[in-house]
Write a protein that holds these residues in place. Structure first.
Motif, PDB file in Angstrom:
ATOM      1  N   LEU A  61       0.875  -1.166   0.000  1.00 23.45           N
ATOM      2  CA  LEU A  61       0.000   0.000   0.000  1.00 23.45           C
ATOM      3  C   LEU A  61       0.914   1.218   0.000  1.00 23.45           C
ATOM      4  CD1 LEU A  61      -2.772   1.373   0.208  1.00 23.45           C
ATOM      5  CD2 LEU A  61      -2.593   1.122   2.699  1.00 23.45           C
ATOM      6  N   ARG A  62       0.998   1.907  -1.137  1.00 23.20           N
ATOM      7  CA  ARG A  62       1.916   3.039  -1.308  1.00 23.20           C
ATOM      8  C   ARG A  62       1.350   4.351  -0.788  1.00 23.20           C
ATOM      9  NH1 ARG A  62       6.850   1.581  -1.429  1.00 23.20           N
ATOM     10  NH2 ARG A  62       7.280  -0.031  -2.953  1.00 23.20           N
ATOM     11  N   GLY A  63       0.036   4.498  -0.832  1.00 28.25           N
ATOM     12  CA  GLY A  63      -0.562   5.746  -0.398  1.00 28.25           C
ATOM     13  C   GLY A  63      -2.070   5.677  -0.508  1.00 28.25           C
ATOM     14  N   ALA A  64      -2.702   6.797  -0.234  1.00 29.61           N
ATOM     15  CA  ALA A  64      -4.162   6.889  -0.314  1.00 29.61           C
ATOM     16  C   ALA A  64      -4.521   8.332  -0.624  1.00 29.61           C
ATOM     17  CB  ALA A  64      -4.800   6.429   0.990  1.00 29.61           C
ATOM     18  N   SER A  65      -5.760   8.515  -1.087  1.00 36.22           N
ATOM     19  CA  SER A  65      -6.247   9.866  -1.374  1.00 36.22           C
ATOM     20  C   SER A  65      -7.753   9.886  -1.200  1.00 36.22           C
ATOM     21  CB  SER A  65      -5.864  10.288  -2.798  1.00 36.22           C
ATOM     22  OG  SER A  65      -6.463   9.410  -3.740  1.00 36.22           O
ATOM     23  N   SER A  66      -8.289  11.094  -1.090  1.00 30.01           N
ATOM     24  CA  SER A  66      -9.728  11.289  -0.999  1.00 30.01           C
ATOM     25  C   SER A  66     -10.071  12.626  -1.640  1.00 30.01           C
ATOM     26  CB  SER A  66     -10.195  11.294   0.460  1.00 30.01           C
ATOM     27  OG  SER A  66     -11.580  11.601   0.523  1.00 30.01           O
ATOM     28  N   PRO A  67     -11.148  12.660  -2.418  1.00 26.57           N
ATOM     29  CA  PRO A  67     -11.556  13.942  -2.991  1.00 26.57           C
ATOM     30  C   PRO A  67     -12.050  14.921  -1.927  1.00 26.57           C
ATOM     31  CG  PRO A  67     -13.203  12.260  -3.466  1.00 26.57           C
ATOM     32  CD  PRO A  67     -12.029  11.566  -2.830  1.00 26.57           C
ATOM     33  N   LYS A  68     -12.273  14.436  -0.700  1.00 25.25           N
ATOM     34  CA  LYS A  68     -12.768  15.292   0.387  1.00 25.25           C
ATOM     35  C   LYS A  68     -11.669  15.745   1.334  1.00 25.25           C
ATOM     36  CE  LYS A  68     -17.492  13.725   0.461  1.00 25.25           C
ATOM     37  NZ  LYS A  68     -18.638  13.553   1.335  1.00 25.25           N
ATOM     38  N   ILE A  92      -0.445   7.280   5.192  1.00 27.24           N
ATOM     39  CA  ILE A  92      -0.424   6.054   5.990  1.00 27.24           C
ATOM     40  C   ILE A  92       0.525   6.318   7.153  1.00 27.24           C
ATOM     41  CG2 ILE A  92       0.020   3.578   5.988  1.00 27.24           C
ATOM     42  CD1 ILE A  92      -0.129   3.897   2.825  1.00 27.24           C
ATOM     43  N   HIS A  93       0.021   6.176   8.373  1.00 23.29           N
ATOM     44  CA  HIS A  93       0.816   6.467   9.567  1.00 23.29           C
ATOM     45  C   HIS A  93       0.991   5.224  10.422  1.00 23.29           C
ATOM     46  CE1 HIS A  93       0.437  11.118  10.076  1.00 23.29           C
ATOM     47  NE2 HIS A  93       0.809  10.775   8.864  1.00 23.29           N
ATOM     48  N   GLU A  94       2.072   5.263  11.178  1.00 21.78           N
ATOM     49  CA  GLU A  94       2.353   4.226  12.161  1.00 21.78           C
ATOM     50  C   GLU A  94       2.480   4.921  13.515  1.00 21.78           C
ATOM     51  OE1 GLU A  94       5.427   0.693  11.988  1.00 21.78           O
ATOM     52  OE2 GLU A  94       6.458   2.616  12.133  1.00 21.78           O
ATOM     53  N   ALA A 114     -22.034   9.374   8.133  1.00 22.55           N
ATOM     54  CA  ALA A 114     -21.582   9.827   6.808  1.00 22.55           C
ATOM     55  C   ALA A 114     -20.557   8.822   6.288  1.00 22.55           C
ATOM     56  CB  ALA A 114     -20.974  11.224   6.911  1.00 22.55           C
ATOM     57  N   SER A 115     -20.100   9.016   5.069  1.00 25.93           N
ATOM     58  CA  SER A 115     -19.039   8.148   4.561  1.00 25.93           C
ATOM     59  C   SER A 115     -17.965   8.982   3.881  1.00 25.93           C
ATOM     60  CB  SER A 115     -19.596   7.095   3.600  1.00 25.93           C
ATOM     61  OG  SER A 115     -20.103   7.709   2.452  1.00 25.93           O
ATOM     62  N   LEU A 116     -16.786   8.437   3.864  1.00 22.68           N
ATOM     63  CA  LEU A 116     -15.628   9.105   3.280  1.00 22.68           C
ATOM     64  C   LEU A 116     -15.098   8.244   2.139  1.00 22.68           C
ATOM     65  CD1 LEU A 116     -13.444  11.401   3.558  1.00 22.68           C
ATOM     66  CD2 LEU A 116     -12.154   9.724   4.905  1.00 22.68           C
ATOM     67  N   PRO A 117     -15.046   8.779   0.921  1.00 23.05           N
ATOM     68  CA  PRO A 117     -14.456   8.002  -0.171  1.00 23.05           C
ATOM     69  C   PRO A 117     -12.933   8.027  -0.069  1.00 23.05           C
ATOM     70  CG  PRO A 117     -15.203  10.136  -0.980  1.00 23.05           C
ATOM     71  CD  PRO A 117     -15.588  10.060   0.467  1.00 23.05           C
ATOM     72  N   LEU A 118     -12.342   6.848  -0.135  1.00 23.53           N
ATOM     73  CA  LEU A 118     -10.888   6.721  -0.112  1.00 23.53           C
ATOM     74  C   LEU A 118     -10.452   5.900  -1.320  1.00 23.53           C
ATOM     75  CD1 LEU A 118      -9.728   5.775   3.527  1.00 23.53           C
ATOM     76  CD2 LEU A 118      -9.262   7.891   2.286  1.00 23.53           C
ATOM     77  N   THR A 119      -9.346   6.281  -1.895  1.00 26.26           N
ATOM     78  CA  THR A 119      -8.719   5.482  -2.938  1.00 26.26           C
ATOM     79  C   THR A 119      -7.383   5.019  -2.383  1.00 26.26           C
ATOM     80  OG1 THR A 119      -9.794   6.737  -4.697  1.00 26.26           O
ATOM     81  CG2 THR A 119      -7.868   5.432  -5.313  1.00 26.26           C
ATOM     82  N   LEU A 120      -7.230   3.709  -2.262  1.00 25.46           N
ATOM     83  CA  LEU A 120      -5.993   3.119  -1.781  1.00 25.46           C
ATOM     84  C   LEU A 120      -5.132   2.789  -2.994  1.00 25.46           C
ATOM     85  CD1 LEU A 120      -7.559   0.663   0.823  1.00 25.46           C
ATOM     86  CD2 LEU A 120      -6.773   3.010   1.193  1.00 25.46           C
ATOM     87  N   ASP A 121      -3.873   3.201  -2.955  1.00 31.43           N
ATOM     88  CA  ASP A 121      -2.973   3.017  -4.095  1.00 31.43           C
ATOM     89  C   ASP A 121      -1.969   1.914  -3.787  1.00 31.43           C
ATOM     90  OD1 ASP A 121      -1.591   3.399  -6.487  1.00 31.43           O
ATOM     91  OD2 ASP A 121      -0.320   4.960  -5.616  1.00 31.43           O
ATOM     92  N   VAL A 135      -7.637   1.039  -5.491  1.00 29.46           N
ATOM     93  CA  VAL A 135      -8.794   0.328  -4.937  1.00 29.46           C
ATOM     94  C   VAL A 135      -9.635   1.370  -4.212  1.00 29.46           C
ATOM     95  CG1 VAL A 135      -9.569  -1.437  -3.299  1.00 29.46           C
ATOM     96  CG2 VAL A 135      -7.530  -1.838  -4.693  1.00 29.46           C
ATOM     97  N   GLU A 136     -10.867   1.553  -4.679  1.00 28.17           N
ATOM     98  CA  GLU A 136     -11.748   2.554  -4.088  1.00 28.17           C
ATOM     99  C   GLU A 136     -12.594   1.931  -2.985  1.00 28.17           C
ATOM    100  OE1 GLU A 136     -13.858   4.818  -6.990  1.00 28.17           O
ATOM    101  OE2 GLU A 136     -12.063   5.096  -8.206  1.00 28.17           O
ATOM    102  N   VAL A 137     -12.707   2.673  -1.881  1.00 30.45           N
ATOM    103  CA  VAL A 137     -13.441   2.204  -0.711  1.00 30.45           C
ATOM    104  C   VAL A 137     -14.312   3.347  -0.195  1.00 30.45           C
ATOM    105  CG1 VAL A 137     -13.207   1.204   1.598  1.00 30.45           C
ATOM    106  CG2 VAL A 137     -11.449   0.775  -0.095  1.00 30.45           C
ATOM    107  N   SER A 138     -15.546   3.049   0.158  1.00 29.94           N
ATOM    108  CA  SER A 138     -16.407   4.015   0.826  1.00 29.94           C
ATOM    109  C   SER A 138     -16.373   3.666   2.312  1.00 29.94           C
ATOM    110  CB  SER A 138     -17.839   3.929   0.289  1.00 29.94           C
ATOM    111  OG  SER A 138     -18.649   4.860   0.952  1.00 29.94           O
TER     112      SER A 138
END
Length: 182
Positions: free
Chosen positions: A77-84, A90-92, A140-147, A154-157
């Motif tokens: 998993l290299r990163g993620a993004s959201s249009p919102k 990605i944090h540890e 509510a829901s948050l759209p996330l795209t996992l890269d 991979v898009e996730v709601s």
């Protein structure tokens, strides 16, 4: 037109019909093969996703989920993004020698071994969502795209709540959800 010309014309039409039938059969085969390949998916399955609702007009939150690699190859998993959101990382979370919890971005991404799963959870590895375009309320829901390195996007709601599918979250004695580490 002679008898020979008529027979040659029929033979030519017959050859064209055979070539056309073969071409259509090949096209149908390729279509089915691509559909089966797409159906097999990315090799990545995401479940138990949830994101903390923001507090007041807060513009930062954390998302948690379970990533299962059902493929034959390790992925990252290299990163993620959201249009919102302005930024998603990605944090540890780590405990320092001084007993202080610190968060840091994972620069090299998060490895997902083949045939295994990794759970992002409070107090551990998680997805930080910063600069939200508005408050995020429970329900509510948050759209996330996992890269992913191999699986791609991979898009996730992700539903906002206090745990996976709004299961009980980490609550303190007063029943309040602990946000102190975010």
């Amino acid at each position: 037109m002679t008898d020979l010309e008529t027979r040659m014309g029929r033979a030519t039409r017959h050859r064209i019909e055979i070539v056309l039938a073969l071409a259509l059969t090949l096209a149908a085969f390729l279509f089915v093969a691509l559909a089966v390949w797409a159906e097999q998916g990315t090799g990545i399955s995401v479940s138990q996703a949830w994101v903390r609702p923001t507090i007041g007009e807060g513009r930062i939150t954390a998302a948690y989920l379970k990533i299962q690699n059902i493929g034959d190859d390790a992925d990252v998993l290299r990163g993620a993004s959201s249009p919102k959101a302005a930024r998603v990382e990605i944090h540890e979370t780590e405990m320092t020698d001084e007993g202080v919890m610190k968060m840091r971005p994972l620069g090299d991404g998060l490895a997902i071994p083949a045939g295994e799963s990794v759970t992002l959870k409070p107090g551990g590895t998680h997805i930080m969502v910063m600069g939200l375009d508005g408050a995020l309320a429970k329900g509510a829901s948050l759209p996330l795209t996992l890269d992913f390195e191999k699986a791609g996007a991979v898009e996730v709601s992700v539903p906002a709540g206090t745990g996976p599918a709004d299961a009980p979250g980490e609550a303190d004695a007063a029943g309040e959800v602990d946000h102190s580490h975010h």
